[in-house]
Design a protein around this motif. Structure first.
Motif, PDB file in Angstrom:
ATOM      1  N   ILE A   8       0.856  -1.197   0.000  1.00  0.00           N
ATOM      2  CA  ILE A   8       0.000   0.000   0.000  1.00  0.00           C
ATOM      3  C   ILE A   8       0.887   1.241   0.000  1.00  0.00           C
ATOM      4  O   ILE A   8       1.762   1.384   0.859  1.00  0.00           O
ATOM      5  CB  ILE A   8      -0.930   0.023   1.224  1.00  0.00           C
ATOM      6  CG1 ILE A   8      -1.819  -1.219   1.249  1.00  0.00           C
ATOM      7  CG2 ILE A   8      -1.774   1.295   1.245  1.00  0.00           C
ATOM      8  CD1 ILE A   8      -2.834  -1.283   0.134  1.00  0.00           C
ATOM      9  N   ASP A   9       0.680   2.125  -0.955  1.00  0.00           N
ATOM     10  CA  ASP A   9       1.536   3.307  -1.093  1.00  0.00           C
ATOM     11  C   ASP A   9       1.020   4.510  -0.313  1.00  0.00           C
ATOM     12  O   ASP A   9       1.789   5.276   0.242  1.00  0.00           O
ATOM     13  CB  ASP A   9       1.673   3.689  -2.572  1.00  0.00           C
ATOM     14  CG  ASP A   9       2.374   2.598  -3.375  1.00  0.00           C
ATOM     15  OD1 ASP A   9       3.286   1.954  -2.812  1.00  0.00           O
ATOM     16  OD2 ASP A   9       1.988   2.384  -4.541  1.00  0.00           O
ATOM     17  N   ARG A  10      -0.302   4.657  -0.247  1.00  0.00           N
ATOM     18  CA  ARG A  10      -0.870   5.844   0.395  1.00  0.00           C
ATOM     19  C   ARG A  10      -1.535   5.458   1.718  1.00  0.00           C
ATOM     20  O   ARG A  10      -2.204   4.432   1.821  1.00  0.00           O
ATOM     21  CB  ARG A  10      -1.897   6.498  -0.528  1.00  0.00           C
ATOM     22  CG  ARG A  10      -1.284   7.138  -1.776  1.00  0.00           C
ATOM     23  CD  ARG A  10      -2.358   7.517  -2.780  1.00  0.00           C
ATOM     24  NE  ARG A  10      -3.467   8.225  -2.166  1.00  0.00           N
ATOM     25  CZ  ARG A  10      -4.590   8.535  -2.809  1.00  0.00           C
ATOM     26  NH1 ARG A  10      -4.756   8.167  -4.069  1.00  0.00           N
ATOM     27  NH2 ARG A  10      -5.553   9.184  -2.191  1.00  0.00           N
ATOM     28  N   GLN A  11      -1.339   6.333   2.716  1.00  0.00           N
ATOM     29  CA  GLN A  11      -1.865   6.048   4.049  1.00  0.00           C
ATOM     30  C   GLN A  11      -3.386   5.949   4.047  1.00  0.00           C
ATOM     31  O   GLN A  11      -3.956   5.118   4.752  1.00  0.00           O
ATOM     32  CB  GLN A  11      -1.417   7.138   5.033  1.00  0.00           C
ATOM     33  CG  GLN A  11      -1.776   6.867   6.482  1.00  0.00           C
ATOM     34  CD  GLN A  11      -1.119   5.611   7.025  1.00  0.00           C
ATOM     35  OE1 GLN A  11       0.000   5.301   6.682  1.00  0.00           O
ATOM     36  NE2 GLN A  11      -1.824   4.874   7.883  1.00  0.00           N
ATOM     37  N   ASP A  12      -4.059   6.776   3.254  1.00  0.00           N
ATOM     38  CA  ASP A  12      -5.518   6.747   3.241  1.00  0.00           C
ATOM     39  C   ASP A  12      -6.040   5.428   2.665  1.00  0.00           C
ATOM     40  O   ASP A  12      -7.099   4.930   3.056  1.00  0.00           O
ATOM     41  CB  ASP A  12      -6.087   7.936   2.464  1.00  0.00           C
ATOM     42  CG  ASP A  12      -5.598   7.987   1.021  1.00  0.00           C
ATOM     43  OD1 ASP A  12      -4.528   7.394   0.738  1.00  0.00           O
ATOM     44  OD2 ASP A  12      -6.269   8.617   0.193  1.00  0.00           O
ATOM     45  N   GLU A  13      -5.270   4.826   1.729  1.00  0.00           N
ATOM     46  CA  GLU A  13      -5.684   3.547   1.166  1.00  0.00           C
ATOM     47  C   GLU A  13      -5.555   2.423   2.199  1.00  0.00           C
ATOM     48  O   GLU A  13      -6.240   1.410   2.104  1.00  0.00           O
ATOM     49  CB  GLU A  13      -4.841   3.220  -0.066  1.00  0.00           C
ATOM     50  CG  GLU A  13      -5.094   4.156  -1.243  1.00  0.00           C
ATOM     51  CD  GLU A  13      -4.202   3.840  -2.426  1.00  0.00           C
ATOM     52  OE1 GLU A  13      -3.183   3.146  -2.217  1.00  0.00           O
ATOM     53  OE2 GLU A  13      -4.510   4.287  -3.541  1.00  0.00           O
ATOM     54  N   ARG A  14      -4.672   2.613   3.181  1.00  0.00           N
ATOM     55  CA  ARG A  14      -4.461   1.585   4.202  1.00  0.00           C
ATOM     56  C   ARG A  14      -5.695   1.430   5.094  1.00  0.00           C
ATOM     57  O   ARG A  14      -5.840   0.427   5.787  1.00  0.00           O
ATOM     58  CB  ARG A  14      -3.216   1.929   5.018  1.00  0.00           C
ATOM     59  CG  ARG A  14      -2.743   0.810   5.941  1.00  0.00           C
ATOM     60  CD  ARG A  14      -1.347   1.033   6.489  1.00  0.00           C
ATOM     61  NE  ARG A  14      -0.335   0.678   5.499  1.00  0.00           N
ATOM     62  CZ  ARG A  14       0.398   1.563   4.839  1.00  0.00           C
ATOM     63  NH1 ARG A  14       0.250   2.853   5.075  1.00  0.00           N
ATOM     64  NH2 ARG A  14       1.290   1.167   3.971  1.00  0.00           N
ATOM     65  N   LYS A  15      -6.573   2.409   5.098  1.00  0.00           N
ATOM     66  CA  LYS A  15      -7.786   2.332   5.901  1.00  0.00           C
ATOM     67  C   LYS A  15      -8.808   1.359   5.310  1.00  0.00           C
ATOM     68  O   LYS A  15      -9.749   0.972   5.985  1.00  0.00           O
ATOM     69  CB  LYS A  15      -8.409   3.729   6.033  1.00  0.00           C
ATOM     70  CG  LYS A  15      -7.522   4.719   6.792  1.00  0.00           C
ATOM     71  CD  LYS A  15      -8.159   6.094   6.861  1.00  0.00           C
ATOM     72  CE  LYS A  15      -7.266   7.081   7.605  1.00  0.00           C
ATOM     73  NZ  LYS A  15      -7.852   8.436   7.652  1.00  0.00           N
TER      74      LYS A  15
END
Length: 393
Positions: A8-15
């Motif tokens: 996962i590259d973006r923190q928001d996608e990790r949600k």
């Protein structure tokens, strides 16, 4: 300590928990394989074994592919492990479907060694959160497959605590309790900054007087339940140490009942994170209001502290059953029809728990059992030595 990318590259996608869980399983095995190859090429001593938590059950597959010995570590209670190994039988008996969803509300008992359970409280159960439940169920299924590919099965328990269930699982080596307090000064791997001032505060409290309240790093409260807990602690009349994480309210601002902080200032200590093992080992602690997470349970049992059980999700339902019904080491809290545990229920159960000499005697015996298991000649020490000896062969 090294980091393996989760894809996962973006923190928001990790949600996005579904995307995260799927990406981890698809991406991390390749990175682990590359890491092992890199280490083996650059170091004189090669990787000889991979020890993997059951939630990273893809790691033994990587080790097997590379001809490396592998050990799977089960991070929860042994009874939950035994239950997970019966998933296919549960599906065939139409007790759960292929997603782990209960098809019946009747209590069942898989074997005489396991307590009777409601299917909605199996170790992957997440009431009101079907996405998380499905993710945990898939992890448990995958861990079951990894059992067959592992040379050793390790767990953070001790044989005397679950002897009949340990005997149900071939090749299981209980090596617990795994406590950092046994090795003072050693790194513990805790990523949360601890507030050591609470230990000085505990020094000033009478013996067996303080209610310790902590719900781990995941549990979330709504405002109504948070206020009921605060008022219950106030009604108890006892000194209390309460761990209130900054994210306990799921992003909302933490609001205490009006005037609460002033009213309990002389006998209450609130902190964001505590050195839990040291807290539970302190002579001033009377009981532990706990979410029944397994690490917390092992720490409380090892320190001889009675439990007031406030289970949250997943394996905590089964852990609570063991604490209250099997080991007789604590009491459970009853939830009202509105889904809330009231302040009066909290006070009532605290009063009952603090006066229960039988529970106090039981946890004292469990503490001694835990101590012996990790001492020279104890069951866990012997199992650990067996593991090391076989590892060197």
């Amino acid at each position: 300590m090294v980091v393996i990318p989760d894809g996962i590259d973006r923190q928001d996608e990790r949600k996005d928990r579904i995307q995260l869980s799927e990406t981890m399983v698809n991406v991390m095995p390749g990175h682990l394989e590359d890491l092992i190859k890199k280490i083996n090429l650059s170091c004189d001593e090669k990787i000889s074994c991979v020890i993997a938590d059951a939630t990273t059950a893809w790691a033994p597959d990587v080790a097997e592919k590379m001809g490396i010995k592998r050990a799977m570590f089960w991070p929860s209670l042994v009874g939950g492990f035994a239950l997970s190994l019966h998933i296919q039988e549960l599906i065939q008996a139409k007790i759960i479907d292929h997603n782990g969803t209960p098809l019946t509300n009747e209590k069942i008992q898989i074997s005489p060694e396991l307590p009777a359970m409601i299917p909605s409280e199996f170790i992957w159960s997440c009431p009101g959160d079907p996405i998380r439940q499905n993710i945990i169920f898939r992890y448990v299924e995958y861990a079951n497959k990894a059992v067959k590919n592992s040379n050793w099965l390790l767990c953070n328990s001790f044989y005397e605590l679950d002897s009949s269930i340990c005997d149900l699982i071939p090749n299981l080596l209980p090596i617990g309790p795994l406590l950092s307090i046994n090795h003072p000064g050693k790194p513990t791997g805790n990523f949360w900054p601890e507030d050591s001032t609470c230990l000085h505060w505990l020094d000033k409290q009478p013996a067996q007087s303080v209610i310790y309240v902590a719900f781990g790093s995941i549990a979330i409260f709504n405002q109504c339940q948070f206020e009921e807990l605060a008022l219950g602690l106030e009604l108890s009349g006892q000194p209390f140490l309460w761990v209130v994480r900054s994210d306990l309210m799921d992003g909302s601002i933490i609001k205490y009942p009006e005037g609460f902080l002033d009213r309990v200032a002389s006998r209450g200590k609130i902190t964001e994170w505590a050195p839990q093992e040291k807290v539970l080992a302190h002579s001033s602690i009377a009981c532990f209001v706990s979410h029944c997470g397994w690490n917390s349970t092992m720490e409380g049992l090892s320190m001889g502290v009675p439990f007031l059980c406030w289970r949250y999700f997943a394996d905590q339902f089964l852990v609570k059953s063991y604490i209250c019904e099997v080991w007789k080491a604590g009491l459970g809290l009853n939830i009202e029809t509105n889904g809330i545990i009231s302040s009066h229920e909290i006070r009532r159960k605290l009063d009952k728990l603090l006066c229960d000499g039988g529970i106090r005697d039981n946890v004292t015996q469990l503490k001694e059992m835990a101590r012996k298991s990790g001492s020279e000649g104890g069951s866990s020490m012997n199992n650990f030595e067996i593991f090391i000896k076989q590892l060197r062969c």
